[in-house]
Design a protein around this motif. Structure first.
Motif, PDB file in Angstrom:
ATOM      1  N   GLY A  13       0.767  -1.237   0.000  1.00 22.43           N
ATOM      2  CA  GLY A  13       0.000   0.000   0.000  1.00 22.43           C
ATOM      3  C   GLY A  13       0.794   1.279   0.000  1.00 22.43           C
ATOM      4  O   GLY A  13       1.483   1.606  -0.964  1.00 22.43           O
ATOM      5  N   ARG A  14       0.717   2.005   1.125  1.00 19.99           N
ATOM      6  CA  ARG A  14       1.346   3.318   1.192  1.00 19.99           C
ATOM      7  C   ARG A  14       2.863   3.243   1.270  1.00 19.99           C
ATOM      8  O   ARG A  14       3.541   4.216   0.954  1.00 19.99           O
ATOM      9  N   ILE A  15       3.395   2.121   1.731  1.00 22.66           N
ATOM     10  CA  ILE A  15       4.847   1.962   1.688  1.00 22.66           C
ATOM     11  C   ILE A  15       5.299   1.889   0.233  1.00 22.66           C
ATOM     12  O   ILE A  15       6.351   2.420  -0.132  1.00 22.66           O
ATOM     13  N   LEU A  75       3.953   3.510  -2.180  1.00 25.27           N
ATOM     14  CA  LEU A  75       3.979   4.891  -2.661  1.00 25.27           C
ATOM     15  C   LEU A  75       5.239   5.618  -2.192  1.00 25.27           C
ATOM     16  O   LEU A  75       5.839   6.401  -2.933  1.00 25.27           O
ATOM     17  N   LEU A  76       5.664   5.349  -0.944  1.00 18.82           N
ATOM     18  CA  LEU A  76       6.896   5.947  -0.429  1.00 18.82           C
ATOM     19  C   LEU A  76       8.087   5.517  -1.272  1.00 18.82           C
ATOM     20  O   LEU A  76       8.964   6.325  -1.616  1.00 18.82           O
ATOM     21  N   ILE A  77       8.136   4.238  -1.596  1.00 15.58           N
ATOM     22  CA  ILE A  77       9.247   3.706  -2.385  1.00 15.58           C
ATOM     23  C   ILE A  77       9.256   4.312  -3.781  1.00 15.58           C
ATOM     24  O   ILE A  77      10.305   4.728  -4.289  1.00 15.58           O
ATOM     25  N   GLU A  78       8.090   4.380  -4.408  1.00 11.67           N
ATOM     26  CA  GLU A  78       8.019   4.936  -5.769  1.00 11.67           C
ATOM     27  C   GLU A  78       8.448   6.398  -5.792  1.00 11.67           C
ATOM     28  O   GLU A  78       9.121   6.837  -6.726  1.00 11.67           O
ATOM     29  N   ILE A 107      -0.110   5.783   8.071  1.00 11.39           N
ATOM     30  CA  ILE A 107       0.190   4.711   7.119  1.00 11.39           C
ATOM     31  C   ILE A 107      -0.422   3.387   7.550  1.00 11.39           C
ATOM     32  O   ILE A 107      -1.001   2.648   6.744  1.00 11.39           O
ATOM     33  N   PHE A 108      -0.315   3.086   8.843  1.00  9.36           N
ATOM     34  CA  PHE A 108      -0.752   1.769   9.324  1.00  9.36           C
ATOM     35  C   PHE A 108      -2.133   1.789   9.981  1.00  9.36           C
ATOM     36  O   PHE A 108      -2.611   0.751  10.439  1.00  9.36           O
ATOM     37  N   GLY A 109      -2.764   2.976  10.016  1.00 11.04           N
ATOM     38  CA  GLY A 109      -4.093   3.056  10.614  1.00 11.04           C
ATOM     39  C   GLY A 109      -4.093   2.758  12.092  1.00 11.04           C
ATOM     40  O   GLY A 109      -4.991   2.081  12.606  1.00 11.04           O
ATOM     41  N   LYS A 110      -3.073   3.242  12.785  1.00  8.17           N
ATOM     42  CA  LYS A 110      -2.918   2.975  14.212  1.00  8.17           C
ATOM     43  C   LYS A 110      -3.071   4.258  15.018  1.00  8.17           C
ATOM     44  O   LYS A 110      -3.232   5.348  14.470  1.00  8.17           O
ATOM     45  N   ASP A 111      -3.010   4.101  16.330  1.00 11.74           N
ATOM     46  CA  ASP A 111      -3.060   5.241  17.236  1.00 11.74           C
ATOM     47  C   ASP A 111      -1.975   5.072  18.315  1.00 11.74           C
ATOM     48  O   ASP A 111      -2.246   5.169  19.509  1.00 11.74           O
TER      49      ASP A 111
END
Length: 278
Positions: A100-102, A104-107, A247-251
């Motif tokens: 997912g969003r990782i 996007l970070l890599i790209e 990114i991970f939907g955490k708190d």
């Protein structure tokens, strides 16, 4: 002047411009001049000026007419160490490029690699200085103006300061505007500590040492990363925590965020951090 081309086998891709980024402490070992980067390297007590180019070619300038081979070899070793070619960027891409969003970070940061300071004392001082200033480059220039000297190599002039913790600690009281750095240097002098004695300690022990010396957690992790080359570091603050939670939907709070990232990424935690901040 001596010219050479570095022969470096990188683990994974390498993008020079993305790697030589102002968010990386070793970037400030250099002065940017147009498309090249200048730094002074001290090899066996001999100072030489190194001009690094994006194609990894080097020009080495000296006050001597002919450079000794051992000096040239020392420069080559220092710059290759800086580039941290063995860092497993390919492993990071292979393991996380589909997440997912990782992804996007890599790209977005493809080919950006971690640097590693060839000068432990510089990485230590610069990381602590960052706690006292908004723009690290300005803080470093002020230290050079106050304690450094102008050197000239074959017509090229640079401001130079040997960032030595022990030597600067002797003049710590003169550092009035950088309170964290001043306090740290005084403590190092009074307790007769030496940063190089931490080389064989664990990442946790290195970070703990600097936190006990009044350095914030984030900056202590920077020292472990850029000064000691510890890849399992994760410099954390509220901004980084918020990005991880998104990114991970955490708190997570800070402590649990730090633990989660180091458990999840292991020795690749530092490159994940870099991709969050550049």
């Amino acid at each position: 002047m001596e010219e050479l081309k570095l022969k470096v086998l990188f683990s994974g891709p390498f993008d020079f411009e993305r790697t030589f980024n102002k968010r990386q402490i070793p970037f400030y070992l250099f002065e940017r001049r147009n498309s090249s980067f200048l730094t002074v390297v001290d090899v066996l007590g001999k100072k030489v000026l190194v001009e690094l180019h994006p194609d990894l070619s080097l020009k080495i300038f000296s006050e001597d007419e002919k450079l000794e081979k051992k000096v040239v070899d020392g420069v080559n070793t220092s710059i290759i160490y800086l580039l941290w070619a063995e860092y497993e960027l390919d492993n990071f891409y292979e393991r996380f490029s589909m997440e997912g969003r990782i992804k996007l970070l890599i790209e977005r940061n493809w080919g950006a690699r971690l640097l590693r300071s060839f000068d432990l004392d510089f990485a230590t001082i610069a990381s602590i200085l960052l706690q006292d200033v908004k723009e690290l480059g300005k803080g470093i220039r002020k230290l050079k103006e106050k304690f450094g000297e102008e050197l000239e190599f074959e017509g090229r002039k640079v401001n130079y300061l040997k960032f030595n913790v022990e030597e600067l600690s002797k003049r710590a009281e003169e550092i009035s505007e950088f309170q964290t750095l001043r306090s740290f240097l005084i403590k190092m002098r009074e307790k007769k500590y030496k940063v190089e004695n931490l080389w064989n300690k664990s990442t946790e022990k290195i970070v703990e040492f600097f936190r006990n010396m009044g350095v914030e957690w984030f900056n202590s992790e920077l020292i472990a990363l850029y000064g000691f080359g510890r890849s399992d570091t994760f410099p954390i603050n509220e901004e980084i925590k918020s990005k991880v939670n998104e990114i991970f939907g955490k708190d997570f709070d800070l402590e649990n965020c730090y633990k989660f990232v180091r458990d999840y990424f292991g020795n690749l935690s530092s490159i994940f951090w870099l991709y969050l901040v550049i």
